[in-house]
Design a protein around this motif. Sequence first.
Motif, PDB file in Angstrom:
ATOM      1  N   VAL A  18       0.820  -1.209   0.000  1.00 14.83           N
ATOM      2  CA  VAL A  18       0.000   0.000   0.000  1.00 14.83           C
ATOM      3  C   VAL A  18       0.856   1.262   0.000  1.00 14.83           C
ATOM      4  N   ALA A  19       1.822   1.316   0.915  1.00 18.30           N
ATOM      5  CA  ALA A  19       2.600   2.538   1.112  1.00 18.30           C
ATOM      6  C   ALA A  19       3.463   2.913  -0.085  1.00 18.30           C
ATOM      7  N   LEU A  20       3.977   1.918  -0.785  1.00 19.04           N
ATOM      8  CA  LEU A  20       4.931   2.171  -1.864  1.00 19.04           C
ATOM      9  C   LEU A  20       4.236   2.366  -3.213  1.00 19.04           C
ATOM     10  N   ALA A  21       4.840   3.193  -4.043  1.00 12.81           N
ATOM     11  CA  ALA A  21       4.307   3.438  -5.388  1.00 12.81           C
ATOM     12  C   ALA A  21       5.110   2.642  -6.412  1.00 12.81           C
ATOM     13  N   PHE A  22       4.475   2.285  -7.531  1.00 14.25           N
ATOM     14  CA  PHE A  22       5.214   1.684  -8.636  1.00 14.25           C
ATOM     15  C   PHE A  22       4.536   2.024  -9.957  1.00 14.25           C
ATOM     16  N   ALA A  23       5.318   1.938 -11.005  1.00 13.18           N
ATOM     17  CA  ALA A  23       4.842   2.293 -12.339  1.00 13.18           C
ATOM     18  C   ALA A  23       5.063   1.118 -13.285  1.00 13.18           C
ATOM     19  N   PRO A  24       4.300   1.049 -14.374  1.00 16.58           N
ATOM     20  CA  PRO A  24       4.459  -0.046 -15.340  1.00 16.58           C
ATOM     21  C   PRO A  24       5.893  -0.133 -15.833  1.00 16.58           C
ATOM     22  N   SER A  25       6.468  -1.311 -15.733  1.00 12.58           N
ATOM     23  CA  SER A  25       7.871  -1.514 -16.114  1.00 12.58           C
ATOM     24  C   SER A  25       8.141  -3.009 -16.154  1.00 12.58           C
ATOM     25  N   ALA A  26       9.411  -3.355 -16.286  1.00 15.92           N
ATOM     26  CA  ALA A  26       9.770  -4.770 -16.269  1.00 15.92           C
ATOM     27  C   ALA A  26       9.529  -5.370 -14.892  1.00 15.92           C
ATOM     28  N   ASP A  27       9.424  -4.509 -13.883  1.00 18.11           N
ATOM     29  CA  ASP A  27       9.236  -4.989 -12.513  1.00 18.11           C
ATOM     30  C   ASP A  27       7.782  -4.995 -12.062  1.00 18.11           C
ATOM     31  N   PHE A  28       6.962  -4.130 -12.673  1.00 24.12           N
ATOM     32  CA  PHE A  28       5.569  -4.030 -12.238  1.00 24.12           C
ATOM     33  C   PHE A  28       4.640  -3.937 -13.448  1.00 24.12           C
ATOM     34  N   ALA A  29       3.547  -4.687 -13.375  1.00 25.95           N
ATOM     35  CA  ALA A  29       2.635  -4.764 -14.513  1.00 25.95           C
ATOM     36  C   ALA A  29       1.672  -3.589 -14.574  1.00 25.95           C
ATOM     37  N   ILE A  30       1.508  -2.881 -13.463  1.00 28.02           N
ATOM     38  CA  ILE A  30       0.511  -1.801 -13.416  1.00 28.02           C
ATOM     39  C   ILE A  30       1.096  -0.552 -12.765  1.00 28.02           C
TER      40      ILE A  30
END
Length: 263
Positions: A18-30
């Motif tokens: 929840v706390a962390l943000a991520f963006a579409p990339s090779a590591d995250f799909a969304i």
Amino acid sequence: MRSNLRADCANCFGLCCVALAFAPSADFAIDKAAGEPCPNLTPEFRCGIHTRLRDSGFAGCTTYDCFGAGQKVSQVTFGGRDWRNHPGSARQMFAALPIMRQLHELLWYLTEALALPAARPVHSDLRRALAETEQLTNRSSILDVDVAAHRHDVSALLSRASELARAGVQGRRRDRRNADLIGANLVGADLRGVSLRGAYLIGADLTDADLRLADVIGADFRDARVGGADLSGALFLCQTQLNAARGDARTKIPGALVRPGHW
């Protein structure tokens, strides 16, 4: 001591989800904003795709390690009050996670430094720093902790411990601190006692390399090939670095760490 510095997801309220943000990339799909629950997080604060994270495009989740900060924030700092039933504390809880993680990371390094016989001249200073860091993790007002200043002081002490530990390595030891070694060919390299602090080893080929007593604190091992490499005595190697690398059954790792399942 280190048992408290390992992630215990059963006693955490899914804070990293929840706390962390991520963006579409090779590591995250969304794409996900900080403070927004991951759609894969279940009502029981568990990951609904934990066993197939990599196949589902969430390789980044398999490399993350909180050093036990998640359960500390959940059960100690906020006394077991979860963010769903106590939404008023959610923002503070999420902000506390990265601070606690940094402090727990320092506890991990300090504990390792105290186990280095060659670092005995600074053991008293290390013990004092360990106690001070532990006290900071128990503060109810953890958001007021100046982590940068504390990390600066501890880093200098860890650097001294590293120098003492590496002093006994025979031969010339190059200082590769913060070196750009992205994609470097280091197959079979003798890196014993070398300072690789903060080095960029992204995609580097370290197959069969010897990293015993190499200082790797802060080194970026993303997609580094470490098949057959000897990391058993690498200084300040942590689980996140192992998780980000590409090893195999021949890779030698420190006893305090776990061989990543995706190897």
